[in-house]
Design an enzyme around this catalytic site. Structure first.
Site, PDB file in Angstrom:
ATOM      1  N   GLY A  66       0.845  -1.194   0.000  1.00 10.29           N
ATOM      2  CA  GLY A  66       0.000   0.000   0.000  1.00 10.29           C
ATOM      3  C   GLY A  66       0.878   1.242   0.000  1.00 10.29           C
ATOM      4  N   GLU A  73       5.729  -5.041   5.815  1.00  9.90           N
ATOM      5  CA  GLU A  73       6.048  -6.424   6.159  1.00  9.90           C
ATOM      6  C   GLU A  73       6.123  -7.347   4.936  1.00  9.90           C
ATOM      7  OE1 GLU A  73       2.843  -8.512   7.608  1.00  9.90           O
ATOM      8  OE2 GLU A  73       4.046 -10.125   8.476  1.00  9.90           O
ATOM      9  N   ILE A 118       1.617   3.084   6.800  1.00 12.61           N
ATOM     10  CA  ILE A 118       0.831   3.960   7.680  1.00 12.61           C
ATOM     11  C   ILE A 118       0.435   3.203   8.939  1.00 12.61           C
ATOM     12  CG2 ILE A 118      -0.077   5.389   5.797  1.00 12.61           C
ATOM     13  CD1 ILE A 118      -2.815   3.936   6.321  1.00 12.61           C
ATOM     14  N   ASP A 119       0.448   1.860   8.877  1.00 15.11           N
ATOM     15  CA  ASP A 119      -0.019   1.049  10.019  1.00 15.11           C
ATOM     16  C   ASP A 119       0.956   1.038  11.195  1.00 15.11           C
ATOM     17  OD1 ASP A 119      -2.173   0.421   8.447  1.00 15.11           O
ATOM     18  OD2 ASP A 119      -1.427  -1.561   7.869  1.00 15.11           O
ATOM     19  N   MET A 149      -7.779   2.669   9.410  1.00 13.31           N
ATOM     20  CA  MET A 149      -7.024   1.521   8.911  1.00 13.31           C
ATOM     21  C   MET A 149      -6.235   0.847  10.041  1.00 13.31           C
ATOM     22  SD  MET A 149      -5.797   2.343   5.046  1.00 13.31           S
ATOM     23  CE  MET A 149      -6.938   2.061   3.686  1.00 13.31           C
ATOM     24  N   VAL A 177      -8.337   7.790   2.399  1.00 12.81           N
ATOM     25  CA  VAL A 177      -8.024   9.205   2.680  1.00 12.81           C
ATOM     26  C   VAL A 177      -6.811   9.274   3.606  1.00 12.81           C
ATOM     27  CG1 VAL A 177      -8.882  11.247   3.917  1.00 12.81           C
ATOM     28  CG2 VAL A 177     -10.383  10.025   2.346  1.00 12.81           C
TER      29      VAL A 177
HETATM   30  O1  F6P Z   1      -0.974  -1.793   4.515  1.00 16.31           O
HETATM   31  C1  F6P Z   1      -1.481  -0.527   4.575  1.00 16.31           C
HETATM   32  C2  F6P Z   1      -2.980  -0.515   4.401  1.00 16.31           C
HETATM   33  O2  F6P Z   1      -3.377   0.809   4.223  1.00 16.31           O
HETATM   34  C3  F6P Z   1      -3.760  -1.168   5.542  1.00 16.31           C
HETATM   35  O3  F6P Z   1      -3.984  -0.310   6.622  1.00 16.31           O
HETATM   36  C4  F6P Z   1      -5.039  -1.534   4.843  1.00 16.31           C
HETATM   37  O4  F6P Z   1      -5.649  -2.616   5.484  1.00 16.31           O
HETATM   38  C5  F6P Z   1      -4.582  -1.922   3.484  1.00 16.31           C
HETATM   39  O5  F6P Z   1      -3.377  -1.246   3.255  1.00 16.31           O
HETATM   40  C6  F6P Z   1      -5.552  -1.611   2.377  1.00 16.31           C
HETATM   41  O6  F6P Z   1      -5.063  -2.144   1.209  1.00 16.31           O
HETATM   42  P1  F6P Z   1      -5.577  -1.787  -0.248  1.00 16.31           P
HETATM   43  O7  F6P Z   1      -5.095  -0.400  -0.569  1.00 16.31           O
HETATM   44  O8  F6P Z   1      -4.933  -2.811  -1.112  1.00 16.31           O
HETATM   45  O9  F6P Z   1      -7.058  -1.844  -0.214  1.00 16.31           O
END
Ligand code: F6P
Length: 344
Positions: free
Chosen positions: A10, A103, A126-127, A169, A273
């Site tokens: 992401g 990760e 961001i997590d 998130m 967002v």
């Molecule tokens: O890994 C970062 C993240 O923003 C998570 O917080 C979220 O669960 C995931 O990516 C969402 O992934 P995608 O953008 O593939 O929907």
């Protein structure tokens, strides 16, 4: 040296700032030639690169996203993917690769390092759930965005005497929820690390509303789970790293609260967002420090390492340490600080 970079998983504010720093120090100080693989590991498999020089990165410091593109491609899940990665690195004359990711991306980097590829990791998400580093860049920006949203929701919640459920998130760890919930004065914060009991949540909200406080903000991480057998949840598709697409707990929770308490309840899903737009000053500085440290690590031959933040300093940790276990919310922060303000 000829050094490549990639951004995987992401996206997150600060990716361009890392690359700008790598390029600036690599080109001007070490005399390197820098290139970028497009769309994460997919670009390595396909041998798709673009040149990255100081000119190409001009103006990108405040720009969110990644000028290289990103994907959740996993070469270890694609037949011939790993061999293709090694072949394109060789064909393109790449001496070292800087993988900027979370990760999953760094897990691939670590496995490729075991196979002899010269890789350095930069922690991004961001997590903020990567081990080995106290913070990842992008987290501060996401917390800022979520906090601003919570601030805004307070006033409309109060006007209508409503419960507002805010879904943020965080699929495995509730760092964004806890930090933005504390900063935004949330009534309750629900995170994946602490399965919740919907009846206790509703009791707490009732107690608060009976005291004459007519509005509540419940911050819920997208990966928060009810105690087993207490509430139905939706499930979604699975990606190449085995992650289920989440989003839905906010809705289920809002319905359950309204049904059980009779309090008018609305939900807001902040979603992507939180990942978009300009990085905060803190994230720009952290990303810049990581970028400079990453190109230094390349020239020190510190392959298989990730640059990290520890006690305010930039250090190197083995990639194995970073991807071994997820960094979850410190129970002292949740129980010792956040909970003090629940439903008060
Ligand atoms: O890994 C970062 C993240 O923003 C998570 O917080 C979220 O669960 C995931 O990516 C969402 O992934 P995608 O953008 O593939 O929907």
């Amino acid at each position: 040296m000829r050094v490549a970079m990639l951004t995987g998983g992401g996206d997150c504010p600060g990716l361009n700032a890392v690359m700008r720093a790598v390029v600036r120090k690599g080109e001007r100080h070490y005399g390197d030639e820098l290139v970028g693989f497009l769309d994460g590991w997919r670009g390595v498999i396909d041998g798709a690169v673009r040149p990255l020089d100081v000119e190409a990165l001009r103006g990108t410091l405040p720009r969110g996203g990644t000028i290289l593109g990103s994907s959740r491609t996993n070469p270890f899940k694609i037949e011939g993917g790993v061999d293709a990665c090694k072949a394109s690195m060789e064909a393109l004359g790449i001496d070292a690769l800087i993988a900027i990711g979370g990760e999953d991306t760094l897990g691939v980097a670590e496995k490729l390092h075991q196979l002899g590829v010269h890789v350095i990791g930069v922690p991004k998400t961001i997590d903020n759930d990567l081990s080995g580093t106290e913070l990842t860049f992008g987290f501060d920006t996401a917390v800022q965005i979520a906090t601003e949203a919570i601030d805004r929701l307070h006033t409309t919640a109060e006007s209508h005497h409503r419960v507002m459920v805010v879904e943020v998130m965080g699929r495995h760890a509730g760092h964004i929820a806890v930090w933005s919930g504390i900063a935004g004065g949330a009534t309750m914060i629900l995170i994946p690390e602490e399965p919740f009991d919907i009846d206790s949540v509703c009791d707490a909200l009732r107690r608060r509303h009976e005291k004459g406080n007519y509005a509540s903000i419940v911050v819920v991480a997208e990966g928060a789970v009810p105690e087993e057998g207490t509430m139905e949840l939706q499930t979604g598709e699975v990606d190449q790293f085995g992650h289920v697409r989440l989003g839905g707990i906010g809705n289920s929770l809002a319905e359950a609260i309204e049904d059980r308490t009779g309090f008018e309840t609305r939900q807001t899903v902040l979603g992507h967002v939180q990942r978009g737009g300009t990085p905060t000053a803190f994230d720009r500085v952290l990303a810049t420090r990581f970028g400079v440290a990453a190109i230094d690590a390349v020239h020190d031959g510190a392959f298989g390492q990730m640059v990290a933040l520890q006690s305010g300093d930039i250090v190197r940790v083995p990639l194995t340490e970073a991807v071994g276990t997820l960094k979850t919310v410190d129970p002292d922060l949740y129980h010792g600080v956040a909970e003090v303000f629940f439903a008060g």
